[in-house]
Scaffold this motif. Structure first.
Motif, PDB file in Angstrom:
ATOM      1  N   ASP B 113       0.812  -1.221   0.000  1.00  0.00           N
ATOM      2  CA  ASP B 113       0.000   0.000   0.000  1.00  0.00           C
ATOM      3  C   ASP B 113       0.844   1.269   0.000  1.00  0.00           C
ATOM      4  N   SER B 114       2.168   1.124  -0.101  1.00  0.00           N
ATOM      5  CA  SER B 114       3.006   2.331  -0.088  1.00  0.00           C
ATOM      6  C   SER B 114       3.380   2.755  -1.510  1.00  0.00           C
ATOM      7  N   PHE B 115       2.658   2.207  -2.466  1.00  0.00           N
ATOM      8  CA  PHE B 115       2.973   2.449  -3.863  1.00  0.00           C
ATOM      9  C   PHE B 115       2.645   3.891  -4.238  1.00  0.00           C
ATOM     10  N   GLU B 116       3.616   4.632  -4.709  1.00  0.00           N
ATOM     11  CA  GLU B 116       3.327   5.978  -5.218  1.00  0.00           C
ATOM     12  C   GLU B 116       4.436   6.412  -6.164  1.00  0.00           C
ATOM     13  N   ASP B 117       4.068   7.164  -7.152  1.00  0.00           N
ATOM     14  CA  ASP B 117       5.052   7.659  -8.103  1.00  0.00           C
ATOM     15  C   ASP B 117       4.483   8.873  -8.822  1.00  0.00           C
ATOM     16  N   THR B 118       5.382   9.688  -9.327  1.00  0.00           N
ATOM     17  CA  THR B 118       4.991  10.867 -10.091  1.00  0.00           C
ATOM     18  C   THR B 118       5.819  10.872 -11.364  1.00  0.00           C
ATOM     19  N   ARG B 119       5.177  11.125 -12.466  1.00  0.00           N
ATOM     20  CA  ARG B 119       5.905  11.110 -13.746  1.00  0.00           C
ATOM     21  C   ARG B 119       5.698  12.430 -14.468  1.00  0.00           C
ATOM     22  N   ILE B 120       6.780  12.940 -15.028  1.00  0.00           N
ATOM     23  CA  ILE B 120       6.705  14.128 -15.880  1.00  0.00           C
ATOM     24  C   ILE B 120       7.328  13.749 -17.215  1.00  0.00           C
ATOM     25  N   ALA B 121       6.616  14.019 -18.287  1.00  0.00           N
ATOM     26  CA  ALA B 121       7.130  13.643 -19.608  1.00  0.00           C
ATOM     27  C   ALA B 121       6.841  14.748 -20.608  1.00  0.00           C
ATOM     28  N   GLY B 122       7.686  14.840 -21.605  1.00  0.00           N
ATOM     29  CA  GLY B 122       7.484  15.833 -22.655  1.00  0.00           C
ATOM     30  C   GLY B 122       8.003  15.315 -23.976  1.00  0.00           C
ATOM     31  N   SER B 123       7.419  15.781 -25.040  1.00  0.00           N
ATOM     32  CA  SER B 123       7.919  15.389 -26.358  1.00  0.00           C
ATOM     33  C   SER B 123       7.668  16.518 -27.339  1.00  0.00           C
ATOM     34  N   ALA B 124       8.492  16.560 -28.369  1.00  0.00           N
ATOM     35  CA  ALA B 124       8.310  17.547 -29.435  1.00  0.00           C
ATOM     36  C   ALA B 124       8.408  16.816 -30.753  1.00  0.00           C
ATOM     37  N   SER B 125       7.578  17.208 -31.682  1.00  0.00           N
ATOM     38  CA  SER B 125       7.599  16.543 -32.974  1.00  0.00           C
ATOM     39  C   SER B 125       7.362  17.572 -34.076  1.00  0.00           C
ATOM     40  N   LEU B 126       8.168  17.480 -35.094  1.00  0.00           N
ATOM     41  CA  LEU B 126       8.120  18.438 -36.193  1.00  0.00           C
ATOM     42  C   LEU B 126       7.717  17.692 -37.462  1.00  0.00           C
ATOM     43  N   ALA B 127       6.618  18.144 -38.069  1.00  0.00           N
ATOM     44  CA  ALA B 127       6.177  17.516 -39.333  1.00  0.00           C
ATOM     45  C   ALA B 127       6.492  18.472 -40.476  1.00  0.00           C
ATOM     46  N   ARG B 128       7.101  17.962 -41.524  1.00  0.00           N
ATOM     47  CA  ARG B 128       7.447  18.806 -42.672  1.00  0.00           C
ATOM     48  C   ARG B 128       7.010  18.105 -43.935  1.00  0.00           C
ATOM     49  N   SER B 129       6.493  18.888 -44.867  1.00  0.00           N
ATOM     50  CA  SER B 129       6.113  18.267 -46.144  1.00  0.00           C
ATOM     51  C   SER B 129       7.357  18.154 -47.019  1.00  0.00           C
ATOM     52  N   LEU B 130       7.497  16.979 -47.641  1.00  0.00           N
ATOM     53  CA  LEU B 130       8.590  16.757 -48.583  1.00  0.00           C
ATOM     54  C   LEU B 130       7.932  16.578 -49.949  1.00  0.00           C
ATOM     55  N   GLY B 131       7.594  17.673 -50.546  1.00  0.00           N
ATOM     56  CA  GLY B 131       6.852  17.573 -51.806  1.00  0.00           C
ATOM     57  C   GLY B 131       5.371  17.540 -51.530  1.00  0.00           C
ATOM     58  N   ARG B 132       4.597  17.398 -52.590  1.00  0.00           N
ATOM     59  CA  ARG B 132       3.147  17.518 -52.495  1.00  0.00           C
ATOM     60  C   ARG B 132       2.495  16.317 -51.798  1.00  0.00           C
ATOM     61  N   MET B 133       3.130  15.143 -51.914  1.00  0.00           N
ATOM     62  CA  MET B 133       2.479  13.913 -51.460  1.00  0.00           C
ATOM     63  C   MET B 133       3.136  13.269 -50.225  1.00  0.00           C
ATOM     64  N   THR B 134       4.227  13.834 -49.764  1.00  0.00           N
ATOM     65  CA  THR B 134       4.971  13.164 -48.691  1.00  0.00           C
ATOM     66  C   THR B 134       5.125  14.071 -47.468  1.00  0.00           C
ATOM     67  N   THR B 135       4.925  13.482 -46.317  1.00  0.00           N
ATOM     68  CA  THR B 135       5.118  14.218 -45.068  1.00  0.00           C
ATOM     69  C   THR B 135       6.066  13.432 -44.179  1.00  0.00           C
ATOM     70  N   MET B 136       6.986  14.153 -43.570  1.00  0.00           N
ATOM     71  CA  MET B 136       7.922  13.493 -42.666  1.00  0.00           C
ATOM     72  C   MET B 136       7.790  14.085 -41.273  1.00  0.00           C
ATOM     73  N   ASN B 137       7.895  13.227 -40.282  1.00  0.00           N
ATOM     74  CA  ASN B 137       7.744  13.618 -38.896  1.00  0.00           C
ATOM     75  C   ASN B 137       8.976  13.215 -38.119  1.00  0.00           C
ATOM     76  N   LEU B 138       9.561  14.139 -37.390  1.00  0.00           N
ATOM     77  CA  LEU B 138      10.701  13.788 -36.541  1.00  0.00           C
ATOM     78  C   LEU B 138      10.362  14.197 -35.116  1.00  0.00           C
ATOM     79  N   GLY B 139      10.651  13.342 -34.156  1.00  0.00           N
ATOM     80  CA  GLY B 139      10.278  13.654 -32.779  1.00  0.00           C
ATOM     81  C   GLY B 139      11.297  13.186 -31.771  1.00  0.00           C
ATOM     82  N   ALA B 140      11.202  13.779 -30.592  1.00  0.00           N
ATOM     83  CA  ALA B 140      12.052  13.360 -29.478  1.00  0.00           C
ATOM     84  C   ALA B 140      11.214  13.407 -28.206  1.00  0.00           C
TER      85      ALA B 140
END
Lengths: 88, 424
Positions: B113-140
């Motif tokens: 019953d002593s179970f406890e935890d706190t989590r902090i998380a973050g992420s960023a992701s950049l989507a860029r079009s590579l031409g008319r039909m292609t999209t690329m996403n990079l994230g961390a």
């Protein structure tokens, strides 16, 4: 040893079979341009509606994934099954 | 603190400036900004409670170039099963840190019953079009909690073909996790020392590497139907053991008290896991309503097999109000090394875990979501759900004290959630 090999072979065959069916389905979908699936650009009214998008609720999906990842042995499929937390 | 009225335009300009600094695109105008938040209270009866807040900021630079920043904060408190089985006698366990003990009354599923935890998380992701039909996403991404840390990167590429009726996509992600359990990682399969004594510990911290890949096709079937098919691959290696889980060792059938637990060992899982999943989904517009169904089959080299089927029906009551019933069914086959307990005198296994999450089980989720759309485009949603999980029986025939014991008590949880999205 023969039995082990036979088990492995049948397991591997089943797995290859499943993946083959899936690859075939992907190939069928990919040839959709030739099979009459799809619509013209001016027929996309309904498809363009927000509720018809696949990622209509990304934060809700992330919350659901987190609950299930913490309580079940499966994850991923719709997206990555990674985790990034010590909850499982 | 002095409060002053802020014009929406000024908020937008500030957020846009912040987004531009992040992408290093000071000259790029921001077309739109969307801020969302989802807030969850997940409450299990007599077990854990989780409070979780997720936020997202999405800046749209036009031509399918977007920056998305996600944040997560969650806190967990309550009682968590430690893996041991109930006993006809009181059971005394040493806390994971080795600092102190707790006692479980006879017949009750042992929980810490002593179970406890706190989590902090973050992420960023950049989507860029590579031409008319292609999209690329990079994230961390980065996530930290008291005993766990994760750093990850991911990339995804999507390409439209056949007049955008078919989208082919490939995603890859890699994460590097560090596990630093309270008091150090226990020696796997070592016997728990009683009386709050220091536990047999290995050198820590431990590490885990995770690789994920998803390949998929999304296909427009007709003017109202969309289907998606994915194959997902997952491989993790390193420390996959749960450092806080025990396995009971019970007396043999011919002993004085057959089936009664008399000692506990720390669990041990294999050093790697490879999972595969096939996922299919279909969405269909029915006039103004939308039906959304999906199915997943998953298998891995731990012996887990699972089926998941999920359905949602979005009922657009008016242009502002929507109601969405959601139903999900999940069933899994246990991992090969799962055992509710070990038996004294039997051969010691290479790997063993009594973690109920690896057992034969099935679960149901039923939820109802209400959506409200404001005239300016902002949205509000509230969801109330119920999650129930039941075990599908022990793999071995129970004997002695294990007979008629509920080795997998039903898990009941209430899911309450409120989320909103504001756009400029």
């Amino acid at each position: 040893m023969k039995g082990v090999a036979a088990t492995f072979n049948s397991g591997a065959r089943r797995r290859i079979g499943r993946i083959s069916v899936f690859v075939l389905a992907l190939a069928l979908l990919s040839t959709a341009g030739c099979t009459g699936l799809g619509v013209k650009p001016w027929e996309r009214d309904d498809l363009a509606r927000p509720m018809m998008q696949l990622d209509v609720d990304p934060l809700n999906d992330a919350i659901d994934d987190h609950i299930r990842f913490s309580r079940e042995a499966s994850s991923g499929g719709r997206g990555f099954g990674g985790g990034g937390c010590g909850c499982n | 603190m002095q409060l002053s009225a802020t014009k929406p335009g000024s908020v937008r300009r500030r957020l846009a400036a912040a987004a531009c600094v992040l992408v290093g695109a000071t000259a790029t105008p921001v077309d739109a900004i969307e801020v969302s938040s989802a807030n969850l209270v997940y409450s299990e009866s007599n077990r854990v409670t989780v409070l979780e807040t997720r936020g997202s900021l999405r800046a749209d630079f036009g031509d399918r170039n977007t920056l998305t920043i996600l944040t997560t904060f969650d806190s967990l408190t309550g009682a968590s099963p430690n893996g041991a089985v109930p006993s006809p006698l009181p059971q005394v366990f040493t806390r994971a840190s080795g600092g102190g003990s707790y006692t479980m009354p006879p017949g009750e599923t042992p929980v810490d019953d002593s179970f406890e935890d706190t989590r902090i998380a973050g992420s960023a992701s950049l989507a860029r079009s590579l031409g008319r039909m292609t999209t690329m996403n990079l994230g961390a991404s980065y996530s930290t909690e008291f005993d766990y840390e994760s750093v990850g990167i991911d990339a995804r590429i999507a390409h439209d073909v056949f007049q955008r009726n078919t989208t082919l996509s490939l995603g890859l992600s890699r994460s590097f996790d560090t596990v630093d359990p309270v008091g150090g990682p226990p020696v796997p399969l070592a016997t728990m020392r009683r009386g709050g004594l220091p536990q047999p510990k290995a050198e820590g911290p431990e590490h885990k590497a995770v690789t994920d890949a998803v390949i998929g096709v999304t296909q427009v079937v007709d003017a109202v139907t969309l289907v998606q098919m994915n194959y997902a691959f997952h491989h993790s290696s390193g420390y996959l053991t749960d450092p806080y889980k025990l396995v009971s060792v019970v007396q043999a059938e011919d002993a004085v008290s057959p089936g009664t637990p008399f000692e506990y060992v720390y669990e041990k899982r294999p050093g790697s896991r490879t999972k595969h999943a096939l996922y299919g989904r279909a969405k269909r517009a029915l006039d103004l309503d939308v039906l959304d169904v999906s199915y997943r089959y998953l298998w891995d080299d731990w012996g887990v097999r699972s089926h998941t089927i999920e359905g949602r029906y979005h009922w657009e009551a008016t242009s502002a109000h929507g109601l969405e019933p959601q139903l999900r069914y999940y069933r899994q086959v246990a991992a090969d090394f799962f055992a509710y307990h070990l038996v004294d005198g039997a051969e010691k296994p290479v790997n063993v875990s009594a973690d109920a999450r690896l057992a034969d089980l099935h679960s149901w989720t039923a939820a109802l979501q209400y959506r409200y759309r404001f005239t300016g485009g902002s949205r509000l949603a509230a969801r109330l759900g119920y999650y129930r999980q039941d075990g599908d029986g022990p793999t071995d025939t129970p004997f002695g004290a294990m007979k008629d014991r509920d080795l997998f008590p039903t898990l009941n949880a209430i899911i309450s959630q409120i989320s909103f999205t504001i756009g400029w």
